[in-house]
Design a protein around this motif. Structure first.
Motif, PDB file in Angstrom:
ATOM      1  N   VAL A 281      15.953  31.096  46.322  1.00 42.82           N
ATOM      2  CA  VAL A 281      16.846  31.710  45.749  1.00 42.82           C
ATOM      3  C   VAL A 281      16.900  33.007  46.066  1.00 42.82           C
ATOM      4  CG1 VAL A 281      14.774  32.555  44.349  1.00 42.82           C
ATOM      5  CG2 VAL A 281      17.176  32.464  43.447  1.00 42.82           C
ATOM      6  N   GLY A 282      18.372  33.452  46.248  1.00 46.93           N
ATOM      7  CA  GLY A 282      18.886  34.720  46.710  1.00 46.93           C
ATOM      8  C   GLY A 282      19.313  34.579  48.311  1.00 46.93           C
ATOM      9  N   SER A 283      19.009  33.569  48.859  1.00 41.90           N
ATOM     10  CA  SER A 283      19.198  33.297  50.222  1.00 41.90           C
ATOM     11  C   SER A 283      20.837  32.896  50.328  1.00 41.90           C
ATOM     12  CB  SER A 283      18.412  32.440  51.018  1.00 41.90           C
ATOM     13  OG  SER A 283      18.777  31.188  50.740  1.00 41.90           O
ATOM     14  N   ASP A 284      21.279  32.716  51.644  1.00 41.54           N
ATOM     15  CA  ASP A 284      22.458  32.075  51.832  1.00 41.54           C
ATOM     16  C   ASP A 284      22.450  30.833  52.673  1.00 41.54           C
ATOM     17  OD1 ASP A 284      22.122  33.389  54.249  1.00 41.54           O
ATOM     18  OD2 ASP A 284      23.952  34.380  54.369  1.00 41.54           O
ATOM     19  N   SER A 285      21.446  30.267  52.655  1.00 41.73           N
ATOM     20  CA  SER A 285      21.006  28.920  53.372  1.00 41.73           C
ATOM     21  C   SER A 285      22.021  27.810  52.975  1.00 41.73           C
ATOM     22  CB  SER A 285      19.772  28.373  52.904  1.00 41.73           C
ATOM     23  OG  SER A 285      19.823  27.149  53.515  1.00 41.73           O
ATOM     24  N   SER A 286      22.594  27.304  54.092  1.00 37.05           N
ATOM     25  CA  SER A 286      23.638  26.293  53.925  1.00 37.05           C
ATOM     26  C   SER A 286      23.003  24.733  54.358  1.00 37.05           C
ATOM     27  CB  SER A 286      24.849  26.623  54.922  1.00 37.05           C
ATOM     28  OG  SER A 286      25.554  27.473  54.482  1.00 37.05           O
TER      29      SER A 286
END
Ligand code: FEO
Ligand code: CA
Ligand code: CA
Length: 638
Positions: free
Chosen positions: A132-137
């Motif tokens: 949560v809070g990351s910009d993982s794709s």
């Protein structure tokens, strides 16, 4: 898409466009040319010159050219994407997602098994990165709406007359919302069968009611603890992710799940039932045969528990979802939030029915960037508005606030609870603009403009109905249009706005169409826009619902620049399976994957004689989420 029983609402009259074009032309040309004359200081302009006269966006630069080779409209049983792209089926109706869930078996599904499996008729799709809070794709949660069910495609020999308890149990468990953990490895997306965050919210899940309708006498349905608790969500059409990582899901055609409405005749409830279309007699699905809460005669306040925006926390399966009543009770298509100037939180939502309104909500408290939980109840307090479009290209957000204007006891509004429960009636009294089925509403993160998909309205201009107006310029509007709104000073909490018609859809050779002034011999036909998304360049992506009926090709996915030299150049990116609509367009943060929901494949056929078995080779079709990627792994829109 609306349930079968709602066909009157969807497309009540299909008529030829003959005779409609000239009237449309007058209205649109008046509307556009007046403004362009003002801007350009020129005489009356034709569409082709309007584009030249239009100033280009002064906001951040927008990539204006899409490089994929457009596909042609199709009518078959396959998902088609352009050369250089591929698609995988990621999640299908019945896929086991919770611990202990059995493998899908259409002949042996029970309510208990369906409640642990991926639901039916996927609509909204939201990708929420992990952690949560990351910009993982490459790793995240997929939040998906399961709007409604097609029992004729779910059960052998389905008949309303012989509906069984088990069928009702399955249907109630197949709707609502799901959260499923997904991951991309080696270029391929798969889901985690027992992911720790996986959850299902169904037609019987427990909810807390919050906001001004909490505890209202009309919310005091059976087992509701005085109108503070509710059970179930359904008709969840489109939705939106909040900046604090929850999902807001719109309850749209809830009225179709209730039966025996005529048993309720007291003036207050009857007026509301009529305005919201609660079924007078038997429902199509038959839930009321086995559960009293769906029989209006037995639980007359139960319909007031639906038509809300719900808030679900995908990152916390233990969180009891909320019905956020401050956002108004309508047939919510979507619920799009945006953080505007001064960290003001704004939500947009359309009421997807003929001649209904566009709404927005501005929260009283600002967004807290540092504390996720501080935003938890931010949508319980603020101002609800409905949109009024003026002929001169301006517009006003009308305040749905108790005690202001006509929203007083004299007109039956004794408190804000009355206003939100009867939001449609409040909009009527305020004089909001009656739109052509406003569906998805999205804010372009690049140019900050607000785009509204009006899917169609074949009843406009027919006897007894409103005629064409400036924001809904076509009589018997079979193809829909897209309105582009600019909030004053790009402040989404503003009470005024400007607006343009961006697209007036249909086949390019149809003189009533308009593609932001772009030369029509270079665009793709598009009809019935429904769901919207933006790529990271700010190009608009449009999913359709109803092209098979309006222009004779399957629904699909389209992309169009909104700025620069190709503003208005519509290209088709994807074509779906027979009988299905496309929903839920969602990009990963890096734009390398586009998730789409393929809803109701095979509609209008039956389980025993399906028109398609997609995505399988045999058996009933299964609504599914697909993932589209470029074969070289690059961003979809580059
Ligand atoms: Fe559920 Fe408005 O489409
Ligand atoms: Ca739809
Ligand atoms: Ca929709």
């Amino acid at each position: 898409m609306e349930p079968k029983i709602e066909h009157y609402d969807r497309d009540p009259v299909i008529r030829s466009e003959e005779g409609a074009g000239s009237l449309f032309g007058d209205v649109v040309e008046n509307r556009l040319s007046r403004r362009d004359v003002m801007k350009a200081g020129l005489g009356v302009l034709a569409f082709s010159t309007i584009r030249c006269a239009k100033p280009e966006s002064t906001a951040e630069p927008v990539k204006t050219v899409l490089s994929f080779e457009p596909i042609k409209g199709q009518t078959g049983n396959e998902v088609i994407v352009p050369e250089g792209f591929q698609h995988d089926v990621l999640l299908k109706w019945g896929d086991p997602t919770l611990p202990g869930a059995p493998e899908f078996d259409a002949t042996a599904t029970t309510g208990a098994s369906q409640a642990t499996q991926f639901g039916y008729n996927c609509d909204f799709v939201g990708f929420l990165p992990l952690p949560v809070g990351s910009d993982s794709s490459n790793h995240g949660l997929l939040g998906v709406n399961h709007e409604y069910i097609n029992p004729e495609l779910m059960f052998s020999n389905w008949s309303r007359k012989t509906v069984t308890q088990n069928q009702v149990d399955v249907m109630i468990a197949a709707v609502g919302f799901s959260v499923t953990e997904i991951e991309r490895k080696g270029g391929t997306w798969t889901y985690a069968r027992d992911g720790a965050f996986n959850q299902r919210v169904t037609g019987s899940s427990e909810f807390e009611i919050t906001g001004p309708a909490k505890g209202h006498p009309l919310m005091d349905a059976k087992n509701s603890e005085g109108g503070t608790k509710a059970y179930g969500t359904f008709a969840n059409c489109s939705a939106g992710k909040t900046p604090w990582g929850t999902v807001l899901s719109g309850e749209e055609n809830f009225q179709s799940m209730f039966g025996n409405g005529m048993a309720v005749q007291d003036e207050e409830r009857r007026a509301n039932y009529s305005r919201y279309g609660v079924m007078d007699n038997a429902s199509y699905y038959g839930w009321e045969d086995y559960e009293d809460r769906f029989d209006c005669g037995k639980d007359p306040n139960q319909p007031f528990h639906f038509g809300w925006v719900i808030e679900v926390d995908p990152y916390d399966p233990g969180y009891t979802p909320r019905k956020r009543t401050a956002l108004g009770r309508i047939r919510h298509e979507a619920a799009t939030t945006f953080v505007s100037k001064g960290d003001r939180v704004v939500m947009y939502s359309g009421d997807d029915a003929l001649f209904e309104y566009i709404y927005k909500f501005v929260a009283a408290k600002p967004f807290n960037h540092n504390d996720r939980k501080a935003n938890r109840d931010i949508l319980d307090e603020g101002v609800l508005y409905a949109a009024k479009f003026n002929a001169d290209g301006t517009g006003t957000w009308l305040r749905l606030v108790h005690g202001e204007g006509p929203l007083t006891a004299e007109n039956g509004f004794n408190n804000q609870g009355d206003v939100v429960i009867n939001a449609r009636t409040a909009g009527d009294l305020l004089g909001a603009t009656k739109m052509d089925r406003p569906e998805d509403i999205e804010v372009n993160p690049v140019n900050k403009k607000v785009y509204v998909a009006c899917t169609n309205n074949s009843a406009r201009g027919l006897e007894g109905n409103p005629g064409a107006d400036d924001a809904n310029p076509r009589e018997e509007n079979r193809h829909g249009h897209i309105v582009e709104m600019t909030e004053t000073d790009d402040d989404h909490a503003a009470e005024t706005f400007d607006w343009e018609l961006f697209l007036v859809c249909g086949e390019p050779e149809d003189e009533s169409t308009h593609f932001a002034g772009y030369p029509k011999d270079e665009v793709t036909a598009i009809s019935c826009p429904d769901n919207l998304a933006f790529d990271h360049h700010g190009n608009l992506w449009i999913a359709t619902d109803g092209q098979d009926k309006s222009i004779g090709i399957n629904d699909g996915m389209f992309a169009v620049p909104v700025a620069g030299k190709e503003r208005g150049k519509v290209r088709q990116f994807m074509s779906t399976v027979t009988g299905s609509e496309v929903a839920g367009p969602e990009f990963t943060p890096d734009n390398t994957t586009l998730f789409l929901a393929i809803q109701h494949p095979g509609e209008k056929s039956t389980y025993d004689e399906p028109s398609t078995s997609w995505p399988g080779e045999s058996g009933p079709p299964r609504p599914s989420v697909i993932a589209i990627t470029a074969k070289d792994g690059s961003a979809i829109s580059d």
